[in-house]
Design an enzyme around this catalytic site. Structure first.
Site, PDB file in Angstrom:
ATOM      1  N   ARG A  54      24.132  10.614  -6.899  1.00 41.75           N
ATOM      2  CA  ARG A  54      24.213  10.185  -5.502  1.00 41.75           C
ATOM      3  C   ARG A  54      25.380   9.261  -5.199  1.00 41.75           C
ATOM      4  NH1 ARG A  54      17.865   9.327  -3.958  1.00 41.75           N
ATOM      5  NH2 ARG A  54      17.444  11.546  -3.920  1.00 41.75           N
ATOM      6  N   ALA A 113       8.737   9.804   1.855  1.00 43.66           N
ATOM      7  CA  ALA A 113       9.432  10.513   0.762  1.00 43.66           C
ATOM      8  C   ALA A 113       9.348  12.014   1.010  1.00 43.66           C
ATOM      9  CB  ALA A 113       8.813  10.142  -0.573  1.00 43.66           C
ATOM     10  N   ALA A 156       2.728   2.723  -5.438  1.00 41.70           N
ATOM     11  CA  ALA A 156       2.501   1.798  -6.548  1.00 41.70           C
ATOM     12  C   ALA A 156       1.240   0.969  -6.307  1.00 41.70           C
ATOM     13  CB  ALA A 156       3.717   0.891  -6.733  1.00 41.70           C
ATOM     14  N   GLU A 190       9.105   0.064  -6.308  1.00 40.39           N
ATOM     15  CA  GLU A 190      10.506  -0.239  -5.974  1.00 40.39           C
ATOM     16  C   GLU A 190      10.824  -1.727  -6.079  1.00 40.39           C
ATOM     17  OE1 GLU A 190      11.978   1.962  -2.636  1.00 40.39           O
ATOM     18  OE2 GLU A 190      13.830   0.799  -2.544  1.00 40.39           O
ATOM     19  N   ARG A 235      19.596   5.401  -9.752  1.00 44.43           N
ATOM     20  CA  ARG A 235      18.339   6.119  -9.954  1.00 44.43           C
ATOM     21  C   ARG A 235      18.539   7.632  -9.867  1.00 44.43           C
ATOM     22  NH1 ARG A 235      14.120   7.869  -5.802  1.00 44.43           N
ATOM     23  NH2 ARG A 235      15.881   7.620  -4.436  1.00 44.43           N
ATOM     24  N   LEU A 261       9.031   7.578  -7.030  1.00 42.73           N
ATOM     25  CA  LEU A 261       7.582   7.738  -6.837  1.00 42.73           C
ATOM     26  C   LEU A 261       6.916   7.700  -8.210  1.00 42.73           C
ATOM     27  CD1 LEU A 261       7.536  10.633  -4.185  1.00 42.73           C
ATOM     28  CD2 LEU A 261       6.943   8.240  -3.779  1.00 42.73           C
ATOM     29  N   SER A 308       0.818  -1.217   0.000  1.00 44.04           N
ATOM     30  CA  SER A 308       0.000   0.000   0.000  1.00 44.04           C
ATOM     31  C   SER A 308       0.847   1.261   0.000  1.00 44.04           C
ATOM     32  CB  SER A 308      -0.957  -0.017   1.196  1.00 44.04           C
ATOM     33  OG  SER A 308      -0.233  -0.161   2.403  1.00 44.04           O
ATOM     34  N   GLY A 309       1.938   1.267  -0.788  1.00 44.18           N
ATOM     35  CA  GLY A 309       2.657   2.513  -1.077  1.00 44.18           C
ATOM     36  C   GLY A 309       2.060   3.121  -2.336  1.00 44.18           C
TER      37      GLY A 309
HETATM   38  C1  LIG Z   1      13.015   8.617   3.656  1.00 48.20           C
HETATM   39  C2  LIG Z   1      12.763   8.405   2.201  1.00 48.20           C
HETATM   40  C3  LIG Z   1      12.663   9.492   1.342  1.00 48.20           C
HETATM   41  C4  LIG Z   1      12.423   9.298  -0.029  1.00 48.20           C
HETATM   42  N1  LIG Z   1      12.250  10.402  -0.827  1.00 48.20           N
HETATM   43  C5  LIG Z   1      11.882  10.202  -2.119  1.00 48.20           C
HETATM   44  C6  LIG Z   1      11.541  11.314  -2.946  1.00 48.20           C
HETATM   45  O1  LIG Z   1      11.556  12.456  -2.511  1.00 48.20           O
HETATM   46  N2  LIG Z   1      11.175  11.056  -4.228  1.00 48.20           N
HETATM   47  C7  LIG Z   1      11.112   9.795  -4.752  1.00 48.20           C
HETATM   48  O2  LIG Z   1      10.765   9.625  -5.925  1.00 48.20           O
HETATM   49  N3  LIG Z   1      11.421   8.737  -3.975  1.00 48.20           N
HETATM   50  C8  LIG Z   1      11.789   8.907  -2.685  1.00 48.20           C
HETATM   51  N4  LIG Z   1      12.074   7.822  -1.908  1.00 48.20           N
HETATM   52  C9  LIG Z   1      11.908   6.486  -2.476  1.00 48.20           C
HETATM   53  C10 LIG Z   1      10.416   6.196  -2.597  1.00 48.20           C
HETATM   54  O3  LIG Z   1       9.769   6.664  -1.442  1.00 48.20           O
HETATM   55  C11 LIG Z   1      10.145   4.710  -2.745  1.00 48.20           C
HETATM   56  O4  LIG Z   1      10.958   4.137  -3.727  1.00 48.20           O
HETATM   57  C12 LIG Z   1       8.671   4.527  -3.158  1.00 48.20           C
HETATM   58  O5  LIG Z   1       7.855   5.172  -2.218  1.00 48.20           O
HETATM   59  C13 LIG Z   1       8.341   3.056  -3.243  1.00 48.20           C
HETATM   60  O6  LIG Z   1       6.958   2.944  -3.396  1.00 48.20           O
HETATM   61  P1  LIG Z   1       6.294   1.507  -3.475  1.00 48.20           P
HETATM   62  O7  LIG Z   1       4.841   1.731  -3.592  1.00 48.20           O
HETATM   63  O8  LIG Z   1       6.978   0.723  -4.509  1.00 48.20           O
HETATM   64  O9  LIG Z   1       6.680   0.823  -2.085  1.00 48.20           O
HETATM   65  P2  LIG Z   1       6.394   1.293  -0.593  1.00 48.20           P
HETATM   66  O10 LIG Z   1       5.930   2.687  -0.535  1.00 48.20           O
HETATM   67  O11 LIG Z   1       7.580   0.945   0.211  1.00 48.20           O
HETATM   68  O12 LIG Z   1       5.187   0.348  -0.160  1.00 48.20           O
HETATM   69  C14 LIG Z   1       5.384  -1.045  -0.015  1.00 48.20           C
HETATM   70  C15 LIG Z   1       4.175  -1.633   0.676  1.00 48.20           C
HETATM   71  O13 LIG Z   1       4.238  -3.056   0.645  1.00 48.20           O
HETATM   72  C16 LIG Z   1       3.878  -3.582   1.922  1.00 48.20           C
HETATM   73  N5  LIG Z   1       4.486  -4.907   2.023  1.00 48.20           N
HETATM   74  C17 LIG Z   1       5.805  -5.231   1.941  1.00 48.20           C
HETATM   75  N6  LIG Z   1       5.972  -6.561   2.096  1.00 48.20           N
HETATM   76  C18 LIG Z   1       4.732  -7.108   2.262  1.00 48.20           C
HETATM   77  C19 LIG Z   1       4.250  -8.445   2.485  1.00 48.20           C
HETATM   78  N7  LIG Z   1       5.084  -9.494   2.592  1.00 48.20           N
HETATM   79  N8  LIG Z   1       2.923  -8.624   2.625  1.00 48.20           N
HETATM   80  C20 LIG Z   1       2.054  -7.579   2.546  1.00 48.20           C
HETATM   81  N9  LIG Z   1       2.473  -6.290   2.355  1.00 48.20           N
HETATM   82  C21 LIG Z   1       3.788  -6.067   2.216  1.00 48.20           C
HETATM   83  C22 LIG Z   1       4.426  -2.541   2.878  1.00 48.20           C
HETATM   84  O14 LIG Z   1       3.840  -2.623   4.153  1.00 48.20           O
HETATM   85  C23 LIG Z   1       4.063  -1.259   2.133  1.00 48.20           C
HETATM   86  O15 LIG Z   1       2.720  -0.907   2.370  1.00 48.20           O
HETATM   87  C24 LIG Z   1      12.314   7.995  -0.539  1.00 48.20           C
HETATM   88  C25 LIG Z   1      12.436   6.894   0.303  1.00 48.20           C
HETATM   89  C26 LIG Z   1      12.646   7.097   1.667  1.00 48.20           C
HETATM   90  C27 LIG Z   1      12.749   5.906   2.563  1.00 48.20           C
END
Ligand SMILES: Cc1cc2nc3c(=O)[nH]c(=O)nc-3n(C[C@H](O)[C@H](O)[C@H](O)COP(=O)(O)OP(=O)(O)OC[C@H]3O[C@@H](n4cnc5c(N)ncnc54)[C@H](O)[C@@H]3O)c2cc1C
Length: 528
Positions: free
Chosen positions: A276, A42, A12, A361, A372, A378, A9-10
């Site tokens: 980076r 983020a 994506a 991610e 990257r 995001l 629930s990020g």
């Molecule tokens: C501090 C910080 C700052 C950042 N700043 C930026 C920025 O400014 N700009 C940018 O583009 N990117 C930034 N990034 C990177 C970016 O935030 C992430 O790459 C992006 O949010 C990933 O999104 P996602 O939806 O793929 O995964 P996530 O947002 O990590 O969501 C993953 C989800 O999967 C769930 N999950 C995982 N494993 C399981 C499982 N086994 N069973 C059920 N659920 C599970 C988790 O609980 C979570 O809800 C930052 C990252 C961090 C940590």
């Protein structure tokens, strides 16, 4: 039977679920609270060529140049061309992006040649995006199960058909603790793996589960040796490595060594705004030279009102730990931040397993190459999440599309499992220390071999996991081992992979290491 099962629930997972809900039944499973994710933290923002002085072409070129020769150009084209449309989608959902004189305000970050980073709440972009998407989801008819940990992807006749899950809150003896869900399409949106390392900007949910699940199911994992270490995490002993966004340097912050001297101008023409990996290694070298635990990020020459209004979250966090960034230089050191590699997909989020998709991610679309570009992640979650829904609902997009060009395949990674080396059961701290010290910012043959052997032995010695924490440890050991194998294999330095024994890039390595899960699917069960 659901039309879509979405894991995570990020940005994506939420965005894909919202779009998919217009076409069929959607189940969203997430292992913690709905809003918990990397996305939520983020800071800097989300990149898109929306200003008159910018274009998708310039965004494309900046992304390619940061990717150190390994970006898949078709994926970068998709990412940068479709970015403005996905930003319009977020605006129509009412993400409160910051504005200046009525126009969307655009920040500058490392290796971007123009201002193109949209942000919200100053430095709380992820928080606002996550909150807005969760709010929209509540009205979309999506079934959500929180605190639900996916433990396995079910494969029948070579096709992904469902998942099994556990709920830690339910007593171990209860039958309802383990649940199986079936779906026509399984979408992995489970984020990154920063928890592999002892210093990370990532929250505790980032344990690489999705990679491990997919790999065990027989999916291909690519580019996993490329890990981005963010140059500037706050370095205070005993405190988490809180991220100090690149946007601080975009607004003019300097890096100074322990003698107060700026050092990035000698390293790269873009100085503090170099890619980076270059900034991280330069910081690491300065720390080693001066035997220091950190360098300093200095904003004291910038207007204090600008600092407070543009970076309210960071300002408040620093005040809380006793630092006023308008007058105190901030101690910083690199920390594990972002996994460039992941579950290998084509331009439509399809993996090599029919019915299994990946975005965000956890996926490796090839858009990031070896490194990257800031604020592209995001965006990647939005663009490729939308493409999964388009692909699965629109017959005209059903032409097959190839995976990466020029892969180097290593099929049977299980040959590396060291069954003879007996060892004690590992702890999470053991794992993180090993990964930080041997598979971290600076790598070499002896360290990578040691890590690979130790991780193999740990994988072999682990008892069958029962709780979420045990599944996470088992997943991280597997992913750490794959990272060590790929990093050892790549005898050169490039992007987020730095070998002190092979410090140059080697053109013969302009290819992707793809680890095939097929063999692992058999032996993961044998190994336990
Ligand atoms: C501090 C910080 C700052 C950042 N700043 C930026 C920025 O400014 N700009 C940018 O583009 N990117 C930034 N990034 C990177 C970016 O935030 C992430 O790459 C992006 O949010 C990933 O999104 P996602 O939806 O793929 O995964 P996530 O947002 O990590 O969501 C993953 C989800 O999967 C769930 N999950 C995982 N494993 C399981 C499982 N086994 N069973 C059920 N659920 C599970 C988790 O609980 C979570 O809800 C930052 C990252 C961090 C940590």
């Amino acid at each position: 039977m659901y039309d879509y099962i979405i894991i995570g629930s990020g940005i994506a997972g939420l965005f894909t679920a919202l779009l998919a809900s217009k076409h069929g039944s959607v189940l969203l499973l997430t292992k913690a609270a709905l809003e918990e994710s990397n996305t939520r933290y983020a800071q800097g923002g989300i990149a898109a060529a929306i200003s008159p002085s910018d274009s998708p072409r310039i965004h494309f070129e900046d992304t390619i140049s940061a990717g150190a020769g390994l970006c898949d150009e078709r994926a970068v084209e998709v990412l940068t061309n479709e970015a403005p449309g996905r930003i319009r989608d977020l605006l129509s959902l009412n993400v409160p992006f910051d504005r200046k004189d009525g126009e969307l305000a655009l920040g500058l970050e490392g290796a971007h040649r123009v201002r193109r980073v949209l942000h919200a709440g100053g430095d709380a972009t992820g928080f606002h995006i996550e909150k807005t998407l969760c709010r929209a989801l509540a009205h979309a008819g999506v079934e959500v199960v929180e605190s639900c940990f996916v433990t396995e992807i079910l494969i029948e006749n070579g096709r992904a058909v469902g998942v099994t899950t556990i709920h830690d809150q339910i007593a171990e003896s209860s039958e309802s603790r383990t649940t199986t869900y079936h779906g026509h399409r399984i979408v992995l949106a489970s984020g990154g793996a920063g928890q592999l390392f002892s210093h990370t900007t990532n929250p505790s949910v980032a344990t690489g589960d999705g990679l491990a699940l997919a790999y065990r199911a027989g999916a291909e994992v690519a580019d996993i040796e490329f890990y981005q270490f963010h140059p500037t995490a706050l370095a205070i002993p005993g405190q988490p490595a809180f991220l100090l966004s690149e946007a601080l340097r975009g607004e003019g912050a300097y890096l100074r060594n322990s003698e107060g001297v700026r050092f990035m101008q000698q390293v790269h023409p873009q100085a503090e705004l170099a890619p980076r990996d270059i900034v991280s290694r330069a910081i690491s070298a300065e720390m080693a030279k001066n035997r220091a635990t950190h360098v300093f990020l200095d904003l004291t020459h910038l207007p204090s009102e600008m600092i407070k209004s543009r970076f309210p979250t960071i300002y408040a966090y620093c005040r809380n730990v006793g630092l006023d960034m308008t007058v105190d230089p901030l101690p910083v050191a690199p920390a594990a931040h972002y996994l460039m590699g992941g579950v290998r997909t084509n331009l439509w989020g399809e993996t090599n397993i029919p019915g299994l998709y990946a975005c965000g991610e956890v996926a490796c679309t090839g858009a990031h190459g070896a490194n990257r570009l800031a604020s592209n992640s995001l965006l990647e979650g939005l663009v490729f999440g939308a493409r999964i829904v388009e692909r699965t609902t629109n017959a005209s997009s059903s032409k097959p599309s190839r995976g990466f060009s020029n892969p180097l395949k290593i099929h049977d990674t299980e040959e590396f499992v060291t069954r003879e080396l007996h060892t004690q059961e590992p702890s999470l701290e053991d794992l993180r220390d090993l990964m930080w010290n041997r598979v971290g910012l600076v790598r070499d043959e002896p360290g990578l071999s040691e890590a690979r052997n130790t991780l193999s032995a740990w994988q072999y010695s682990l008892p069958k996991p029962r709780t979420t924490a045990e599944f996470e440890l088992s997943n991280m050991i597997l992913i750490g081992r794959l990272m060590a194998i790929a990093a050892r294999q790549r005898r050169e330095s490039r992007g987020g992979h730095w070998r002190s024994d092979f410090p140059m890039s080697d053109p013969s390595w302009e290819c992707h290491i793809v680890l095939s899960g097929a063999a692992a699917a058999r032996s993961a069960t044998e190994v336990r």
